[in-house]
Design an enzyme around this catalytic site. Structure first.
Site, mmCIF file in Angstrom:
data_model
loop_
_atom_site.group_PDB
_atom_site.id
_atom_site.type_symbol
_atom_site.label_atom_id
_atom_site.label_comp_id
_atom_site.label_asym_id
_atom_site.label_seq_id
_atom_site.Cartn_x
_atom_site.Cartn_y
_atom_site.Cartn_z
ATOM 1 N N THR A 47 0.828 -1.209 0.000
ATOM 2 C CA THR A 47 0.000 0.000 0.000
ATOM 3 C C THR A 47 0.862 1.259 0.000
ATOM 4 O OG1 THR A 47 -1.772 -1.177 1.129
ATOM 5 C CG2 THR A 47 -1.858 1.225 1.215
ATOM 6 N N CYS A 48 1.950 1.233 0.758
ATOM 7 C CA CYS A 48 2.836 2.399 0.838
ATOM 8 C C CYS A 48 3.474 2.697 -0.513
ATOM 9 C CB CYS A 48 3.926 2.162 1.880
ATOM 10 S SG CYS A 48 3.280 1.727 3.512
#
Length: 163
Positions: A47-48
């Site tokens: 996600t990052c």
């Protein structure tokens, strides 16, 4: 948890920029001008890497047009990983990276998250802040998985609403 009106804590960190790596204190690195600081649980994590960082890279010019002097990404990773991530993402020209290897800043800000169950230890929670001359002006912490409240579009909206 750190709140509006609180000063940035003073903790030793490593600041990774296009010019290199510098040992400094968090209050010095985040103490001048208008800064958007966003924190992620980990460099290169799905996600990052795919959702959070790219939004800030893509919106860097808009953030600067809204009065932001610097964009800084913080993670509880070492400076080697943060430098490699910035380079791999093509982000070092737009974003500075703050390596909080031991999680001291995450703890001092009250936005540490225990991800030991996933084998990651204590990390930054996914969050973002608007900091003006070393004082927190706004804090946005995600309360569910994903990037909504702490993403670049939400920060742009907050900056525009405050103008």
């Amino acid at each position: 948890m750190i709140e509006r009106g609180n000063p940035v804590p003073s903790v030793g960190i490593k600041l990774v920029t296009a010019a290199g790596v510098e040992d400094t204190m968090s209050d010095a690195a985040l103490g001048q001008g208008t800064i958007v600081l966003f924190s992620v649980p980990g460099a290169f994590t799905p996600t990052c890497h795919v959702n959070h960082l790219p939004g800030f890279v893509a919106n860097a010019a808009k953030l600067r047009a809204a009065g932001v002097d610097r964009i800084v990404c913080a993670a509880t990773n070492d400076h080697h990983v943060m430098k490699a991530w910035g380079e791999a993402a093509g982000a070092l020209d737009e974003i500075d990276f703050l390596a909080d290897g031991n999680g001291a800043l995450a703890e001092a800000m009250g936005i540490a998250k225990d991800l030991s169950g996933a084998g990651m230890g204590k990390r930054f929670a996914r969050a973002a802040m608007i900091i003006r001359d070393g004082v927190v002006d706004a804090v946005f912490v995600e309360d569910a998985p994903g990037v909504t409240a702490s993403g670049a579009p939400a920060i742009l909206m907050a900056l525009e609403a405050a103008a």
